[in-house]
Each structure stands twice: as structure tokens, then as C-alpha cells.
Design a protein around this motif. Structure first.
Motif, PDB file in Angstrom:
ATOM      1  N   CYS A  28       2.100  -0.791  -6.722  1.00  0.00           N
ATOM      2  CA  CYS A  28       1.658  -1.377  -5.451  1.00  0.00           C
ATOM      3  C   CYS A  28       1.087  -2.762  -5.702  1.00  0.00           C
ATOM      4  CB  CYS A  28       0.642  -0.496  -4.749  1.00  0.00           C
ATOM      5  SG  CYS A  28       1.141   1.203  -4.505  1.00  0.00           S
ATOM      6  N   LEU A  29       1.913  -3.626  -6.249  1.00  0.00           N
ATOM      7  CA  LEU A  29       1.471  -4.947  -6.663  1.00  0.00           C
ATOM      8  C   LEU A  29       0.757  -5.685  -5.534  1.00  0.00           C
ATOM      9  CD1 LEU A  29       4.506  -6.152  -8.769  1.00  0.00           C
ATOM     10  CD2 LEU A  29       2.299  -5.318  -9.565  1.00  0.00           C
ATOM     11  N   THR A  30      -0.326  -6.311  -5.882  1.00  0.00           N
ATOM     12  CA  THR A  30      -1.105  -7.100  -4.934  1.00  0.00           C
ATOM     13  C   THR A  30      -1.448  -8.420  -5.590  1.00  0.00           C
ATOM     14  OG1 THR A  30      -3.215  -6.263  -5.719  1.00  0.00           O
ATOM     15  CG2 THR A  30      -2.128  -5.006  -3.967  1.00  0.00           C
ATOM     16  N   ALA A  31      -2.107  -9.285  -4.831  1.00  0.00           N
ATOM     17  CA  ALA A  31      -2.510 -10.586  -5.379  1.00  0.00           C
ATOM     18  C   ALA A  31      -3.620 -10.434  -6.409  1.00  0.00           C
ATOM     19  CB  ALA A  31      -2.956 -11.502  -4.242  1.00  0.00           C
ATOM     20  N   SER A  32      -4.377  -9.363  -6.335  1.00  0.00           N
ATOM     21  CA  SER A  32      -5.516  -9.166  -7.232  1.00  0.00           C
ATOM     22  C   SER A  32      -5.162  -8.191  -8.350  1.00  0.00           C
ATOM     23  CB  SER A  32      -6.695  -8.614  -6.430  1.00  0.00           C
ATOM     24  OG  SER A  32      -7.660  -8.084  -7.289  1.00  0.00           O
ATOM     25  N   PRO A  33      -5.207  -8.639  -9.622  1.00  0.00           N
ATOM     26  CA  PRO A  33      -4.931  -7.726 -10.733  1.00  0.00           C
ATOM     27  C   PRO A  33      -5.889  -6.533 -10.763  1.00  0.00           C
ATOM     28  CG  PRO A  33      -4.897  -9.991 -11.498  1.00  0.00           C
ATOM     29  CD  PRO A  33      -5.396 -10.006 -10.085  1.00  0.00           C
ATOM     30  N   ALA A  34      -7.160  -6.759 -10.409  1.00  0.00           N
ATOM     31  CA  ALA A  34      -8.130  -5.659 -10.404  1.00  0.00           C
ATOM     32  C   ALA A  34      -7.741  -4.612  -9.362  1.00  0.00           C
ATOM     33  CB  ALA A  34      -9.528  -6.190 -10.125  1.00  0.00           C
ATOM     34  N   LEU A  35      -7.289  -5.056  -8.199  1.00  0.00           N
ATOM     35  CA  LEU A  35      -6.869  -4.125  -7.156  1.00  0.00           C
ATOM     36  C   LEU A  35      -5.609  -3.379  -7.578  1.00  0.00           C
ATOM     37  CD1 LEU A  35      -7.610  -3.030  -4.437  1.00  0.00           C
ATOM     38  CD2 LEU A  35      -6.382  -4.927  -3.372  1.00  0.00           C
ATOM     39  N   ASP A  37      -4.812  -2.588 -10.650  1.00  0.00           N
ATOM     40  CA  ASP A  37      -5.279  -1.575 -11.604  1.00  0.00           C
ATOM     41  C   ASP A  37      -5.874  -0.381 -10.879  1.00  0.00           C
ATOM     42  OD1 ASP A  37      -4.477  -3.030 -13.795  1.00  0.00           O
ATOM     43  OD2 ASP A  37      -6.482  -3.834 -14.233  1.00  0.00           O
ATOM     44  N   GLU A  38      -6.631  -0.637  -9.830  1.00  0.00           N
ATOM     45  CA  GLU A  38      -7.235   0.452  -9.053  1.00  0.00           C
ATOM     46  C   GLU A  38      -6.155   1.309  -8.394  1.00  0.00           C
ATOM     47  OE1 GLU A  38      -9.910   0.868  -5.065  1.00  0.00           O
ATOM     48  OE2 GLU A  38     -10.432  -0.751  -6.455  1.00  0.00           O
ATOM     49  N   TRP A  40      -3.101   1.703  -9.442  1.00  0.00           N
ATOM     50  CA  TRP A  40      -2.421   2.439 -10.506  1.00  0.00           C
ATOM     51  C   TRP A  40      -3.236   3.663 -10.906  1.00  0.00           C
ATOM     52  CZ3 TRP A  40       2.093   3.210 -12.434  1.00  0.00           C
ATOM     53  CH2 TRP A  40       2.225   3.815 -13.678  1.00  0.00           C
ATOM     54  N   ARG A  41      -4.550   3.472 -11.065  1.00  0.00           N
ATOM     55  CA  ARG A  41      -5.412   4.611 -11.418  1.00  0.00           C
ATOM     56  C   ARG A  41      -5.404   5.672 -10.325  1.00  0.00           C
ATOM     57  NH1 ARG A  41      -8.918   0.610 -13.771  1.00  0.00           N
ATOM     58  NH2 ARG A  41      -9.730   0.313 -11.802  1.00  0.00           N
ATOM     59  N   ASP A  42      -5.444   5.251  -9.055  1.00  0.00           N
ATOM     60  CA  ASP A  42      -5.408   6.200  -7.939  1.00  0.00           C
ATOM     61  C   ASP A  42      -4.101   6.986  -7.943  1.00  0.00           C
ATOM     62  OD1 ASP A  42      -7.896   5.285  -7.130  1.00  0.00           O
ATOM     63  OD2 ASP A  42      -7.122   4.084  -5.457  1.00  0.00           O
ATOM     64  N   LEU A  43      -2.984   6.287  -8.200  1.00  0.00           N
ATOM     65  CA  LEU A  43      -1.685   6.946  -8.250  1.00  0.00           C
ATOM     66  C   LEU A  43      -1.632   7.941  -9.405  1.00  0.00           C
ATOM     67  CD1 LEU A  43       1.287   7.267  -7.407  1.00  0.00           C
ATOM     68  CD2 LEU A  43       1.804   5.290  -8.834  1.00  0.00           C
ATOM     69  N   HIS A  44      -2.100   7.532 -10.554  1.00  0.00           N
ATOM     70  CA  HIS A  44      -2.108   8.413 -11.726  1.00  0.00           C
ATOM     71  C   HIS A  44      -2.949   9.661 -11.443  1.00  0.00           C
ATOM     72  CE1 HIS A  44      -1.888   9.532 -15.931  1.00  0.00           C
ATOM     73  NE2 HIS A  44      -3.206   9.670 -15.939  1.00  0.00           N
ATOM     74  N   GLU A  45      -4.102   9.489 -10.843  1.00  0.00           N
ATOM     75  CA  GLU A  45      -4.981  10.620 -10.532  1.00  0.00           C
ATOM     76  C   GLU A  45      -4.329  11.540  -9.496  1.00  0.00           C
ATOM     77  OE1 GLU A  45      -7.740  13.441 -10.314  1.00  0.00           O
ATOM     78  OE2 GLU A  45      -7.570  11.924 -11.868  1.00  0.00           O
TER      79      GLU A  45
END
Length: 125
Positions: A28-35, A37-38, A40-45
Motif C-alpha cells: 500500500c505504497l504511500t508518500a511516507s515511508p513510515a506510513l 512500514d505501518e 506492511w506491519r498491519d498487513l503482516h499481522e
């Protein structure tokens, strides 16, 4: 990222390794790398906890029933429903998109030309 998929999906005989771009579609690529990452973690969980079906299960289901090569995978959120959209290139050059409910793994739609030409003989119901 590649380590999160089973090795049989990365280098199975007769199947090309999944392209990096295919995997990045799931972030879910966004303009913010931190977002990103979040997300990606939500999807993984969500996959780990069983709220979403893991992508390799969807791809295994497709491989058992349809001949072709995966071109692209997208994870979509539309009106609260999460879906996987898998685009495949069939043996006669046809491009078909399969849509799956990401929570149940159920095939909910297909579109393309000559879908029957991709069905494997003796397909699993």
C-alpha cells in the motif's frame, strides 16, 4: 520482504521468481515511508492472526486450477472489503484478472478473454 513468502513461491521449477514490484503492490505504497512500514506491519499481522488469507494460499489455489503466469497482484480496500486482485497471463496469451475476498479466500470474480482456455484438465473444484 522476499523472506516472508515460502521458498517454493520464490524459485519453483517452471515458475519465475515473484517480481519485487508484485510484492511492493501489497505494501500500500504511500508518500511516507513510515506510513508504508505501518501498513506492511498491519498487513503482516492480519495474515498472521488469520484475519486475512496469506497470498501464497491464493496463488496455490490458482495454480491448481488455472494454467498461466502471475503478472501482478494488488491488495485493494474498497468500501471496507479487502480483496486480492491477481492478473495472470494464460497459455494462449490471454490476460485474466481473478478477484478474491482476502478475508475468506473465496474467488468472487473473474474477467478476461478465454478464461476456459486456462482451466487445467481435471481441475479441483
Amino acid at each position: 520482504m522476499l523472506r516472508s513468502l515460502p521458498s517454493h513461491w520464490l524459485a519453483a521449477p517452471g515458475r519465475r521468481a515473484l517480481p519485487i514490484l508484485l510484492l511492493s503492490a501489497l505494501i500500500c505504497l504511500t508518500a511516507s515511508p513510515a506510513l508504508a512500514d505501518e501498513h506492511w506491519r498491519d498487513l503482516h499481522e492480519a495474515v498472521r492472526s488469520g484475519r486475512l488469507v496469506a497470498l501464497p494460499e491464493i496463488l496455490d489455489w490458482l495454480e491448481a486450477r488455472y494454467a498461466g503466469q502471475v503478472l501482478e497482484v494488488e491488495l485493494e480496500r474498497d468500501d471496507g472489503r479487502v480483496t486480492y486482485e491477481v492478473e495472470m497471463l494464460g497459455p494462449q496469451g490471454q490476460v485474466v484478472e481473478f478477484e478474491f475476498d482476502a478475508e475468506s479466500g473465496e474467488l468472487i470474480g473473474m474477467e478476461g478473454v478465454n478464461i476456459d482456455g486456462m482451466r487445467r484438465k481435471g481441475e479441483i473444484p
